[in-house]
Design a protein around this motif. Sequence first.
Motif, short mmCIF file in Angstrom:
data_model
loop_
_atom_site.label_atom_id
_atom_site.label_comp_id
_atom_site.label_asym_id
_atom_site.label_seq_id
_atom_site.Cartn_x
_atom_site.Cartn_y
_atom_site.Cartn_z
N GLU A 1 0.83 -1.21 0.00
CA GLU A 1 0.00 0.00 0.00
C GLU A 1 0.86 1.26 0.00
OE1 GLU A 1 -2.48 -0.64 3.39
OE2 GLU A 1 -3.89 -1.92 2.28
N ARG A 2 2.03 1.20 0.62
CA ARG A 2 2.94 2.36 0.62
C ARG A 2 3.78 2.45 -0.65
NH1 ARG A 2 6.43 1.96 5.67
NH2 ARG A 2 5.34 0.08 6.27
N GLY A 3 3.70 1.41 -1.48
CA GLY A 3 4.48 1.40 -2.71
C GLY A 3 5.94 1.06 -2.49
N GLN A 4 6.25 0.43 -1.37
CA GLN A 4 7.63 0.12 -1.04
C GLN A 4 7.97 -1.36 -1.22
OE1 GLN A 4 7.97 1.43 2.98
NE2 GLN A 4 8.17 3.58 2.41
N LEU A 5 7.06 -2.08 -1.85
CA LEU A 5 7.29 -3.51 -1.99
C LEU A 5 8.38 -3.84 -3.01
CD1 LEU A 5 6.28 -6.08 -0.76
CD2 LEU A 5 4.59 -6.25 -2.57
N ARG A 6 8.52 -3.00 -3.99
CA ARG A 6 9.56 -3.23 -4.99
C ARG A 6 10.85 -2.52 -4.57
NH1 ARG A 6 7.73 -4.67 -10.33
NH2 ARG A 6 5.48 -4.83 -10.33
N ARG A 7 11.93 -3.24 -4.73
CA ARG A 7 13.24 -2.62 -4.49
C ARG A 7 13.68 -1.91 -5.76
NH1 ARG A 7 16.74 -7.47 -2.00
NH2 ARG A 7 15.69 -7.65 -0.02
N PRO A 8 14.50 -0.90 -5.60
CA PRO A 8 15.04 -0.30 -6.81
C PRO A 8 15.97 -1.32 -7.49
CG PRO A 8 16.01 0.70 -4.86
CD PRO A 8 14.93 -0.22 -4.41
N PRO A 9 15.97 -1.38 -8.81
CA PRO A 9 16.79 -2.38 -9.48
C PRO A 9 18.27 -2.18 -9.18
CG PRO A 9 15.88 -0.81 -11.06
CD PRO A 9 15.28 -0.50 -9.73
N ARG A 10 18.97 -3.29 -9.05
CA ARG A 10 20.40 -3.22 -8.78
C ARG A 10 21.14 -2.97 -10.08
NH1 ARG A 10 20.46 -8.47 -5.00
NH2 ARG A 10 19.78 -7.47 -3.10
N HIS A 11 22.29 -2.39 -9.93
CA HIS A 11 23.13 -2.13 -11.10
C HIS A 11 23.65 -3.47 -11.63
CE1 HIS A 11 26.30 -0.46 -13.60
NE2 HIS A 11 25.63 0.68 -13.54
N PRO A 12 23.60 -3.69 -12.93
CA PRO A 12 24.03 -4.99 -13.48
C PRO A 12 25.49 -5.33 -13.16
CG PRO A 12 22.98 -3.65 -15.18
CD PRO A 12 23.08 -2.82 -13.96
N ARG A 13 26.35 -4.34 -13.14
CA ARG A 13 27.76 -4.62 -12.83
C ARG A 13 27.92 -5.09 -11.40
NH1 ARG A 13 30.64 0.37 -15.91
NH2 ARG A 13 30.22 -0.40 -18.00
N LEU B 1 27.94 -12.07 -8.11
CA LEU B 1 27.92 -13.45 -8.58
C LEU B 1 29.33 -14.01 -8.73
CD1 LEU B 1 25.05 -13.35 -11.23
CD2 LEU B 1 25.06 -14.57 -9.05
N THR B 2 30.24 -13.19 -9.21
CA THR B 2 31.62 -13.64 -9.37
C THR B 2 32.24 -13.97 -8.01
OG1 THR B 2 31.85 -12.24 -11.33
CG2 THR B 2 33.88 -13.02 -10.29
N VAL B 3 32.03 -13.10 -7.05
CA VAL B 3 32.57 -13.35 -5.71
C VAL B 3 31.96 -14.60 -5.11
CG1 VAL B 3 32.63 -12.45 -3.35
CG2 VAL B 3 33.18 -10.95 -5.26
#
Length: 111
Positions: free
Chosen positions: A26-38, A44-46
């Motif tokens: 309801e607050r619109g906070q359910l989605r996280r901002p997208p992470r930077h692909p790099r 993932l490499t680590v």
Amino acid sequence: MLLEPRVVPKTSSGKIRRAACRELYERGQLRRPPRHPRLALVRLTVRSWVRPVRDLRHATAGMAYASYVWSVVIALALPTVIALILLPSRRWRFAVLRRTLHLLTQLVACA
């Protein structure tokens, strides 16, 4: 609605906390901002290197311990064999052998 992993609040047993989830929606906070692909690629490499490094560390520690044990065995073997050959009594030979084996177990942390 499809969401990224670990966005929906859950209890310690894994059940969805519905009231908290609804509040975030309801607050619109359910989605996280997208992470930077790099950043995701670096993460993932680590993560892909963690297990091989840990395995290498365990293998190196095992080899170091095995080398230590063999060096102790070799260092104790020569004097023990000489003593077993030179001692006249069977009782004395068993005493030397028993003490050497006791020392070996203490030095290699088997006892």
